[in-house]
Design a protein around this motif. Structure first.
Motif, PDB file in Angstrom:
ATOM      1  N   LEU A 230       0.825  -1.217   0.000  1.00  0.00           N
ATOM      2  CA  LEU A 230       0.000   0.000   0.000  1.00  0.00           C
ATOM      3  C   LEU A 230       0.856   1.263   0.000  1.00  0.00           C
ATOM      4  N   ASN A 231       2.146   1.092   0.270  1.00  0.00           N
ATOM      5  CA  ASN A 231       3.041   2.256   0.278  1.00  0.00           C
ATOM      6  C   ASN A 231       3.602   2.581  -1.096  1.00  0.00           C
ATOM      7  N   PHE A 232       3.150   1.883  -2.132  1.00  0.00           N
ATOM      8  CA  PHE A 232       3.654   2.208  -3.471  1.00  0.00           C
ATOM      9  C   PHE A 232       3.423   3.705  -3.742  1.00  0.00           C
ATOM     10  N   GLY A 233       4.472   4.353  -4.198  1.00  0.00           N
ATOM     11  CA  GLY A 233       4.386   5.794  -4.498  1.00  0.00           C
ATOM     12  C   GLY A 233       4.566   6.682  -3.289  1.00  0.00           C
ATOM     13  N   HIS A 234       4.532   6.086  -2.094  1.00  0.00           N
ATOM     14  CA  HIS A 234       4.523   6.882  -0.868  1.00  0.00           C
ATOM     15  C   HIS A 234       5.907   7.204  -0.332  1.00  0.00           C
ATOM     16  N   THR A 235       6.915   6.423  -0.688  1.00  0.00           N
ATOM     17  CA  THR A 235       8.235   6.665  -0.109  1.00  0.00           C
ATOM     18  C   THR A 235       8.750   8.002  -0.649  1.00  0.00           C
ATOM     19  N   LEU A 236       8.814   8.131  -1.953  1.00  0.00           N
ATOM     20  CA  LEU A 236       9.165   9.437  -2.526  1.00  0.00           C
ATOM     21  C   LEU A 236       8.020  10.443  -2.370  1.00  0.00           C
ATOM     22  N   GLY A 237       6.785   9.958  -2.467  1.00  0.00           N
ATOM     23  CA  GLY A 237       5.622  10.848  -2.353  1.00  0.00           C
ATOM     24  C   GLY A 237       5.577  11.578  -1.018  1.00  0.00           C
ATOM     25  N   HIS A 238       5.819  10.845   0.088  1.00  0.00           N
ATOM     26  CA  HIS A 238       5.838  11.474   1.415  1.00  0.00           C
ATOM     27  C   HIS A 238       6.934  12.517   1.517  1.00  0.00           C
ATOM     28  N   ALA A 239       8.099  12.204   0.978  1.00  0.00           N
ATOM     29  CA  ALA A 239       9.212  13.149   1.061  1.00  0.00           C
ATOM     30  C   ALA A 239       8.862  14.426   0.296  1.00  0.00           C
ATOM     31  N   ILE A 240       8.235  14.269  -0.861  1.00  0.00           N
ATOM     32  CA  ILE A 240       7.816  15.435  -1.655  1.00  0.00           C
ATOM     33  C   ILE A 240       6.766  16.241  -0.895  1.00  0.00           C
ATOM     34  N   GLU A 241       5.816  15.516  -0.290  1.00  0.00           N
ATOM     35  CA  GLU A 241       4.755  16.190   0.459  1.00  0.00           C
ATOM     36  C   GLU A 241       5.337  16.968   1.645  1.00  0.00           C
ATOM     37  N   SER A 242       6.245  16.330   2.395  1.00  0.00           N
ATOM     38  CA  SER A 242       6.881  16.992   3.543  1.00  0.00           C
ATOM     39  C   SER A 242       7.647  18.219   3.092  1.00  0.00           C
ATOM     40  N   TYR A 243       8.388  18.072   2.010  1.00  0.00           N
ATOM     41  CA  TYR A 243       9.220  19.170   1.516  1.00  0.00           C
ATOM     42  C   TYR A 243       8.355  20.388   1.159  1.00  0.00           C
ATOM     43  N   CYS A 244       7.245  20.131   0.476  1.00  0.00           N
ATOM     44  CA  CYS A 244       6.390  21.247   0.055  1.00  0.00           C
ATOM     45  C   CYS A 244       5.677  21.882   1.248  1.00  0.00           C
ATOM     46  N   LEU A 245       5.404  21.079   2.268  1.00  0.00           N
ATOM     47  CA  LEU A 245       4.756  21.601   3.477  1.00  0.00           C
ATOM     48  C   LEU A 245       5.728  22.489   4.253  1.00  0.00           C
ATOM     49  N   GLU A 246       6.990  22.077   4.261  1.00  0.00           N
ATOM     50  CA  GLU A 246       8.026  22.804   5.006  1.00  0.00           C
ATOM     51  C   GLU A 246       8.377  24.137   4.362  1.00  0.00           C
ATOM     52  N   ASN A 247       8.355  24.173   3.028  1.00  0.00           N
ATOM     53  CA  ASN A 247       8.814  25.356   2.302  1.00  0.00           C
ATOM     54  C   ASN A 247       7.651  26.244   1.936  1.00  0.00           C
ATOM     55  N   HIS A 248       7.546  27.334   2.672  1.00  0.00           N
ATOM     56  CA  HIS A 248       6.353  28.152   2.520  1.00  0.00           C
ATOM     57  C   HIS A 248       6.310  28.880   1.175  1.00  0.00           C
ATOM     58  N   ASP A 249       7.442  28.945   0.461  1.00  0.00           N
ATOM     59  CA  ASP A 249       7.408  29.559  -0.891  1.00  0.00           C
ATOM     60  C   ASP A 249       6.725  28.627  -1.888  1.00  0.00           C
ATOM     61  N   ARG A 250       6.726  27.332  -1.573  1.00  0.00           N
ATOM     62  CA  ARG A 250       6.145  26.382  -2.526  1.00  0.00           C
ATOM     63  C   ARG A 250       4.663  26.191  -2.235  1.00  0.00           C
ATOM     64  N   LYS A 251       3.921  25.969  -3.297  1.00  0.00           N
ATOM     65  CA  LYS A 251       2.511  25.617  -3.139  1.00  0.00           C
ATOM     66  C   LYS A 251       2.448  24.254  -2.422  1.00  0.00           C
ATOM     67  N   THR A 252       1.617  24.159  -1.395  1.00  0.00           N
ATOM     68  CA  THR A 252       1.454  22.876  -0.706  1.00  0.00           C
ATOM     69  C   THR A 252       0.772  21.882  -1.646  1.00  0.00           C
ATOM     70  N   LEU A 253       1.266  20.670  -1.663  1.00  0.00           N
ATOM     71  CA  LEU A 253       0.613  19.625  -2.452  1.00  0.00           C
ATOM     72  C   LEU A 253      -0.338  18.834  -1.572  1.00  0.00           C
ATOM     73  N   LEU A 254      -1.479  18.476  -2.096  1.00  0.00           N
ATOM     74  CA  LEU A 254      -2.350  17.539  -1.397  1.00  0.00           C
ATOM     75  C   LEU A 254      -1.672  16.159  -1.411  1.00  0.00           C
ATOM     76  N   HIS A 255      -2.080  15.315  -0.458  1.00  0.00           N
ATOM     77  CA  HIS A 255      -1.458  13.994  -0.358  1.00  0.00           C
ATOM     78  C   HIS A 255      -1.495  13.248  -1.695  1.00  0.00           C
ATOM     79  N   GLY A 256      -2.642  13.218  -2.310  1.00  0.00           N
ATOM     80  CA  GLY A 256      -2.791  12.478  -3.567  1.00  0.00           C
ATOM     81  C   GLY A 256      -1.942  13.075  -4.677  1.00  0.00           C
ATOM     82  N   GLU A 257      -1.813  14.386  -4.685  1.00  0.00           N
ATOM     83  CA  GLU A 257      -0.976  15.039  -5.693  1.00  0.00           C
ATOM     84  C   GLU A 257       0.489  14.637  -5.514  1.00  0.00           C
TER      85      GLU A 257
END
Lengths: 351, 351
Positions: A230-257
């Protein structure tokens, strides 16, 4: 609509969900019934729930929506509310909201006085097909997702597709990414069906996704092996999601995005390491880019995302293990990936 | 010394404990081993542990001792330390300390990345015979004890009576109160034996207490029924403990000191409601007052303590249920007590 049987609880849809909820509350002698909402579900979903649920709600607890509020301080607020409102061991917490709310409400219920009953009523597509199913509860630690939590099952999960009418299309598509994942990891026919759809909230597809997730979770509730698919796509996906959440200059991505990008990247790794055909890989990329706009990543972005990878909770002994695809519908777990492939995967995504 | 078998883990004493610890760590492939200490156990117990434990410790995490630090913010500090030090799902947390530390360390381990292994090495008599046994983990919420937590078993509990040599006599007596409770609820012969002792750290008594607690917990791990007998003295005892912790003018009571008072009060209730003989009641009072100085309570103190009662986590539906004694060695659960008896119980304590 049928009900989907799960390990220690049931998932019900529509009329059956309504009957199950009212019957459950009538049969138990709960001392208090608490309802957890956020500002959105209070406005859009609570009126609908009032039509559905005959029982009394003693108190409505409200939290702020959004992943940025999915932390222990919000839990502390809910624990304190429960305590101040005389919640006790025989209380029930009903979680009415998206995945952030059901994850957090589930954790609070699992830890309040060492565990009270809770029921999940997911109001987003993502929560219906994913977050509310399987018993994972918890909160983020800083920008690291779901670092704190427990695995604990709700009394039941109730699905009312009607709630999706109030959701914006971006949120709907975010949930659709998880449904597409269910096809990719377990069921090629379902995948082929989904990539042609334009109605993303088809009740029979929601039910198919829930059934796939449940089948997997039932066989491996604590994620010793199979459940990892069930974690397919989530290992890199989570890192991308965390990164965008941390960086306020970047648009936040929804989990699915974020995991849609993750699935393209991990699709590339699957092609390189596990023989996923180039045809299938390109179909995966094309399909996700049909639903999700391409996101720009600079070299610095990519370096930072790869730094975050090592914190992912699925890592062990410092190695990063991936779920990859041998073919569409066939996932394999615990694959180590040489670091140099990560950059190539991003290059494939960008080309 | 034998080992005491428990549900999913074992309790070992002295040489067996040493062997079990070293063997367990040698047999598992833990990615990292973390040791949780407070300023006292770091100073007095860590040097002893270094003699006992052959394995590597990757990082020592230090928290501040004391019930006043048993809250979610301290957990947050430990979660963050574990995360910053690259703790992952295959990490082990060894808790070296008293009940506050083992309760908190157990909770942190049970919730870090949805659960990592932990081992309890209790360093106080109270933790050896009570807190570290039975899988209850958690923290306080404000002045309300153990409101947040889960039930989860450690890999093993290791008892080294040697640690007790560094403990002050007040702490030792606090643990002795729980041992006396074990006699009162389950074993009159053991009670008679204990009330005559002057050596409070007799290894065979420690083992007898652990065995009693374990027998009870094994039969009812999640406290649906029988396990409640372990709460004898705790319903009023907890309220007294919370009250003294909240009121900075009052001397803080140790847990055992508070439940010693609770056992006299609940002994009185037992006499009034369940036929505990006056002779036994007086013996209970006399015995506890032999070990513990009488505490002064004003009428206002008592009113405030009774207010706190309703928050006790064992309450349900607003009623306060008690564990009472029919005789020494025979406890009964779920007894409702009319409110007017509480004042009379305090009057008996004071007389």
């Amino acid at each position: 609509m049928d009900s989907v049987k799960s390990q220690s609880y049931e998932v019900h849809i529509n009329e059956l969900a309504k009957a199950a909820l009212n019957q459950h509350v009538a049969n138990r002698t709960y001392s208090k019934i608490f309802l957890l909402v956020d500002e959105n579900t209070k406005k859009y979903c609570l009126p609908v729930l009032k039509e559905i649920f005959d029982g009394p709600v003693d108190s409505i607890l409200e939290i702020q929506s959004g992943e940025e509020n999915k932390h222990i301080q919000t839990c502390l607020q809910i624990w304190e509310d429960l305590s101040n409102l005389d919640g006790d061991r025989k209380s029930l917490l009903i979680n009415l909201g998206g995945g952030v709310l059901t994850d957090m409400g589930g954790f609070v219920a699992s830890t309040f006085k060492r565990g009270i009953d809770f029921i999940n009523i997911p109001t987003t597509l993502l929560a219906m097909v994913d977050a509310s199913i399987g018993g994972k509860t918890g909160v983020d630690l800083g920008s690291l997702k779901n670092q704190i939590g427990v695995i604990n099952q709700p009394q039941m999960v109730l699905i009312f597709p009607e709630f999706l009418k109030t959701l914006d299309p971006r949120q709907i598509k975010s949930g659709y990414a998880e449904m597409l994942k269910h096809g990719l990891i377990q069921d090629e026919v379902y995948w082929q069906d989904l990539i042609k759809k334009s109605n993303f909230t088809d009740a029979s597809c929601i039910q198919r996704s829930i059934a796939i997730k449940n089948e997997v979770v039932l066989q491996d509730p604590t994620e010793q092996g199979l459940r990892k698919i069930l974690n397919f796509g989530h290992t890199l996906g989570h890192a991308i999601e965390s990164y965008c959440l941390e960086n306020h200059d970047r648009k936040t991505l929804l989990h699915g995005e974020a995991i849609a990008i993750g699935m393209i990247l991990e699709g590339y790794l699957s092609h390189e390491l596990r023989g996923l055909s180039k045809l299938s890989l390109d179909e995966i990329k094309k399909s996700f880019l049909r639903f999700f706009d391409k996101v720009d990543f600079t070299d610095e972005d990519i370096d930072s995302i790869l730094q975050l990878l090592k914190y992912d909770k699925k890592n062990s002994h410092g190695n990063v293990n991936f779920v990859l695809l041998q073919a569409i519908g066939e996932a394999v777990i615990d694959i180590e990936v040489p670091e140099e492939l990560f950059q190539k995967a991003f290059a494939y995504y960008k080309e």
